[in-house]
Scaffold this motif. Structure first.
Motif, short mmCIF file in Angstrom:
data_model
loop_
_atom_site.label_atom_id
_atom_site.label_comp_id
_atom_site.label_asym_id
_atom_site.label_seq_id
_atom_site.Cartn_x
_atom_site.Cartn_y
_atom_site.Cartn_z
N TYR A 21 0.78 -1.14 -0.07
CA TYR A 21 0.03 -0.07 -0.14
C TYR A 21 0.63 1.31 -0.01
O TYR A 21 0.77 2.07 -0.20
CB TYR A 21 -0.96 -0.01 1.41
N HIS A 34 1.22 3.28 -3.16
CA HIS A 34 0.51 4.43 -3.35
C HIS A 34 0.20 5.81 -2.66
O HIS A 34 -0.27 6.74 -3.40
CB HIS A 34 -0.63 3.55 -3.45
N GLY A 35 1.63 5.99 -1.63
CA GLY A 35 1.13 7.11 -1.48
C GLY A 35 2.18 7.96 -1.55
O GLY A 35 2.91 7.92 -2.64
N PRO A 36 1.21 9.61 -1.23
CA PRO A 36 2.58 10.34 -2.25
C PRO A 36 4.40 10.57 -1.09
O PRO A 36 4.29 10.14 0.08
CB PRO A 36 1.80 11.77 -1.36
N TRP A 43 -5.70 4.77 2.36
CA TRP A 43 -4.45 5.90 2.15
C TRP A 43 -4.44 5.38 0.53
O TRP A 43 -4.09 6.23 -0.15
CB TRP A 43 -2.99 4.75 2.78
N GLN A 72 -6.95 5.41 -1.56
CA GLN A 72 -7.87 6.44 -2.54
C GLN A 72 -7.40 7.36 -2.10
O GLN A 72 -8.13 8.12 -2.76
CB GLN A 72 -9.38 6.12 -1.71
N GLY A 73 -6.28 8.46 -1.35
CA GLY A 73 -5.77 9.13 -1.28
C GLY A 73 -5.92 10.51 -0.47
O GLY A 73 -6.19 11.13 -0.17
N TYR A 100 -5.94 11.24 2.65
CA TYR A 100 -4.65 10.95 3.55
C TYR A 100 -4.93 11.29 4.64
O TYR A 100 -5.13 11.52 6.11
CB TYR A 100 -3.49 12.05 2.77
N SER A 137 0.94 9.52 8.17
CA SER A 137 0.03 10.45 7.44
C SER A 137 -0.01 11.93 7.67
O SER A 137 -0.60 12.79 7.19
CB SER A 137 -0.78 8.94 8.19
N ALA A 144 1.85 13.71 5.14
CA ALA A 144 1.31 13.05 4.30
C ALA A 144 -0.22 14.06 4.17
O ALA A 144 -0.83 15.23 2.84
CB ALA A 144 0.21 11.71 3.28
N HIS A 200 2.29 16.31 -0.46
CA HIS A 200 2.48 15.62 -1.08
C HIS A 200 3.65 15.73 -2.21
O HIS A 200 3.60 14.37 -2.93
CB HIS A 200 1.22 15.12 -1.58
N ASP A 201 4.67 16.12 -2.40
CA ASP A 201 5.63 16.03 -2.98
C ASP A 201 6.80 16.54 -2.39
O ASP A 201 7.51 17.28 -3.36
CB ASP A 201 5.24 16.43 -4.49
#
Length: 283
Positions: free
Chosen positions: A51, A54-56, A114, A116-117, A119, A173, A176, A181-182
């Motif tokens: 998982y 898929h996170g930032p 998480w 699904q975004g 956050y 988390s 995030a 997110h970057d």
């Protein structure tokens, strides 16, 4: 002389029978929870599709290999749901009770949010997961000490690792949800930089807390945090974040070496995964 005997006249035997039936239901539920909510996590981690992919990317995100800790935890939990059917595991199984099932549901919700975004909501559920893990961890370390090496490995170790890992996921988390997110590709502002440094200090101090909470300490929890700090050093591009994480990781490793010394050289050879006087880090 009584001709007919009351089958329930011995209430103690009836209560024991009821308890065994209830324990069987608990174990079956634990198996079902693992099959539905954890087995896919194990497959994803082993296949490189966990998982966390898929996170930032945040300022506190460690290198991807650090997340293999979760795969190890799930693998040990598989051992737990098998070991629970052995008589020697009964005290610990009863000590954990239905909290394992609750934890499985909460963790599944967290992973779904998480991926699904979502956050912010995932951050809230990361706290709930950590609180549930902490309750199990506290029960095991205060009331159900490991009596055998199998107890230590298949019951205490997965929750000791998860207890530390749940703290890591709270902060990942949080960053995030609140710190962009970057983070890996941009320079953090002063406030975010301070928060990252404070988080790294918290990880190092918590690792020290694991180790110095008793003579032998909780080696597993300290290793999780030291490994996470090293992963932050390896991944992050900001020099201050990176090298501060390295310093904190070295400090945590020194503490771990202390615990290993007292375990294998000055101690009796048994790894201590907890201390009866320690309260949970998250109540």
């Amino acid at each position: 002389m009584a001709i007919f005997r009351n089958p329930f006249r011995n209430t103690a035997d009836f209560g024991h029978l009821h308890a065994n039936t209830d324990n069987l239901l608990l174990k079956i539920v634990n198996v079902v929870v693992f099959a539905f909510f954890f087995s896919s996590n194990l497959y994803g981690n082993l296949g490189g599709h966990g998982y966390h992919f898929h996170g930032p990317d945040t300022y506190i995100t460690p290198a991807s290999y650090v997340f293999q800790i979760w795969g190890l935890i799930v693998l040990l939990l598989l051992g737990f749901v098998i070991y629970q059917f052995f008589d020697s595991a009964q005290p610990a199984v009863l000590g954990i009770g239905w909290r394992f099932a609750l934890l499985g549901v909460l963790n599944a919700v967290f992973v779904h949010l998480w991926v699904q975004g979502l956050y912010l909501i995932a951050f809230i559920f990361s706290i709930l997961v950590a609180a549930s893990v902490s309750a199990i961890y506290y029960s095991l370390t205060t009331k159900h000490h490991a009596k055998t090496d199998v107890d230590a490995i298949l019951v205490h170790l997965p929750f000791s690792l998860w207890h530390a890992w749940s703290l890591v996921m709270i902060f990942i988390s949080a960053f995030a949800a609140f710190a962009g997110h970057d983070g890996h590709n941009h320079h953090p502002n002063v406030l975010v930089l301070v928060l990252v440094i404070l988080t790294e200090i918290f990880f190092a101090l918590t690792a020290l807390g694991y180790v110095f909470s008793s003579k032998k300490g909780d080696i597993a929890g300290a290793i999780v945090l030291a490994w996470t700090l090293f992963g932050i050093y390896d991944r992050q591009g900001n020099d201050l974040i990176s090298f501060f994480a390295l310093g904190c990781a070295i400090l945590a490793c020194v503490a771990i070496l202390k615990a290993l010394y007292f375990t294998f050289i000055a101690g009796d050879g048994r790894i201590s995964l907890g201390d009866g006087e320690r309260a949970p880090l998250i109540a």
